[in-house]
Motif scaffolding. Structure first.
Motif, PDB file in Angstrom:
ATOM      1  N   ARG A 281      34.074  34.846  49.269  1.00  0.00           N
ATOM      2  CA  ARG A 281      35.098  34.299  50.159  1.00  0.00           C
ATOM      3  C   ARG A 281      35.342  35.206  51.366  1.00  0.00           C
ATOM      4  O   ARG A 281      36.207  34.933  52.188  1.00  0.00           O
ATOM      5  CB  ARG A 281      36.400  34.079  49.385  1.00  0.00           C
ATOM      6  CG  ARG A 281      36.325  32.830  48.536  1.00  0.00           C
ATOM      7  CD  ARG A 281      37.368  32.786  47.486  1.00  0.00           C
ATOM      8  NE  ARG A 281      37.422  31.522  46.767  1.00  0.00           N
ATOM      9  CZ  ARG A 281      36.430  30.954  46.090  1.00  0.00           C
ATOM     10  NH1 ARG A 281      35.245  31.521  46.058  1.00  0.00           N
ATOM     11  NH2 ARG A 281      36.579  29.817  45.457  1.00  0.00           N
TER      12      ARG A 281
ATOM     13  N   ALA B 245      47.141  38.297  49.183  1.00  0.00           N
ATOM     14  CA  ALA B 245      47.264  36.921  48.683  1.00  0.00           C
ATOM     15  C   ALA B 245      48.035  36.896  47.366  1.00  0.00           C
ATOM     16  O   ALA B 245      48.857  36.003  47.138  1.00  0.00           O
ATOM     17  CB  ALA B 245      45.880  36.302  48.509  1.00  0.00           C
TER      18      ALA B 245
ATOM     19  N   SER C 125      44.575  31.682  41.013  1.00  0.00           N
ATOM     20  CA  SER C 125      45.333  30.980  42.046  1.00  0.00           C
ATOM     21  C   SER C 125      45.027  31.554  43.428  1.00  0.00           C
ATOM     22  O   SER C 125      44.782  30.806  44.381  1.00  0.00           O
ATOM     23  CB  SER C 125      46.827  31.080  41.747  1.00  0.00           C
ATOM     24  OG  SER C 125      47.576  30.428  42.733  1.00  0.00           O
ATOM     25  N   ALA C 126      45.024  32.870  43.541  1.00  0.00           N
ATOM     26  CA  ALA C 126      44.755  33.514  44.833  1.00  0.00           C
ATOM     27  C   ALA C 126      43.328  33.247  45.315  1.00  0.00           C
ATOM     28  O   ALA C 126      43.091  33.131  46.518  1.00  0.00           O
ATOM     29  CB  ALA C 126      45.003  35.017  44.730  1.00  0.00           C
TER      30      ALA C 126
ATOM     31  N   GLN D 240      41.706  30.570  44.485  1.00  0.00           N
ATOM     32  CA  GLN D 240      41.622  29.107  44.518  1.00  0.00           C
ATOM     33  C   GLN D 240      40.510  28.565  43.619  1.00  0.00           C
ATOM     34  O   GLN D 240      39.668  27.761  44.030  1.00  0.00           O
ATOM     35  CB  GLN D 240      41.477  28.609  45.955  1.00  0.00           C
ATOM     36  CG  GLN D 240      42.684  28.964  46.794  1.00  0.00           C
ATOM     37  CD  GLN D 240      42.592  28.428  48.206  1.00  0.00           C
ATOM     38  OE1 GLN D 240      41.528  28.112  48.704  1.00  0.00           O
ATOM     39  NE2 GLN D 240      43.741  28.341  48.857  1.00  0.00           N
ATOM     40  N   VAL D 241      40.543  29.035  42.362  1.00  0.00           N
ATOM     41  CA  VAL D 241      39.606  28.553  41.347  1.00  0.00           C
ATOM     42  C   VAL D 241      40.386  28.312  40.056  1.00  0.00           C
ATOM     43  O   VAL D 241      41.529  28.727  39.918  1.00  0.00           O
ATOM     44  CB  VAL D 241      38.456  29.554  41.086  1.00  0.00           C
ATOM     45  CG1 VAL D 241      37.588  29.728  42.321  1.00  0.00           C
ATOM     46  CG2 VAL D 241      38.974  30.891  40.582  1.00  0.00           C
ATOM     47  N   SER D 242      39.754  27.690  39.125  1.00  0.00           N
ATOM     48  CA  SER D 242      40.333  27.502  37.796  1.00  0.00           C
ATOM     49  C   SER D 242      40.293  28.834  37.046  1.00  0.00           C
ATOM     50  O   SER D 242      39.371  29.638  37.263  1.00  0.00           O
ATOM     51  CB  SER D 242      39.491  26.474  37.032  1.00  0.00           C
ATOM     52  OG  SER D 242      39.706  26.568  35.656  1.00  0.00           O
TER      53      SER D 242
END
Length: 170
Positions: free
Chosen positions: A32, A42, A75-76, A78-80
């Motif tokens: 990322r 984040a 969460s930070a 942006q994945v499971s």
């Protein structure tokens, strides 16, 4: 009390899942384009501050990840949470090691995490065991309707059912 010092506690050893989490955090962060400082920022924004030095230690397997840390990292990034917990492979038939489950095909591990299939099925009552697993794997509102044709089986589990003498609908 005595003046004797307690022996130092041995460091907790990382198991295969801890190693996977450390590798996946680093891999996802770098894919990322995030620095450890950006990931730390984040995490602070979502209410779970973890310092950049702590993130570096996580990635080097020098700091354990709590369950709350794991969910916040997911969460930070942006994945499971499963994305951090489970090994990434190129093929579902690759054998991976998961703490407590042992060595299994990657597809079976991901299916287990998704609540579709248990990591292993006994040979005594595989259909009943699969139905119990699927009923308990999710809350009632998130359960699929369980019918004989809706049972989700990986290739290795399908082979076990056939070997046990069960007919499998295609």
């Amino acid at each position: 009390m005595t003046d004797e010092k307690r022996p130092a506690r041995p460091a907790v050893q990382y198991g295969p899942t801890g190693e996977t989490v450390a590798a996946n955090v680093k891999s996802l962060r770098t894919r990322r384009g995030m620095t450890i400082y950006a990931l730390s920022g984040a995490l602070a924004k979502i209410g779970r501050p973890i310092t950049a030095s702590a993130i570096a230690k996580i990635e080097k397997q020098q700091r354990q990840v709590t369950v709350d840390d794991l969910v916040a990292l997911a969460s930070a990034l942006q994945v499971s949470p499963d994305t951090l917990l489970l090994p990434w492979t190129d093929h579902g038939d690759e054998i991976v090691e998961v703490t407590g489950a042992g060595n299994l095909p990657a597809a079976d591990v991901w299916s287990w995490a998704a609540g579709s299939n248990p990591p292993r099925l006994s040979e005594v009552d595989p259909v009943g065991e699969l139905q119990r697993f699927q009923a308990d794997a999710r809350p009632p509102y998130a359960r699929p309707l369980l019918t004989a044709s809706s049972l989700t089986l990986s290739e290795s589990q399908r082979a076990k059912f056939i070997a046990a003498g069960y007919a499998i609908d295609d």
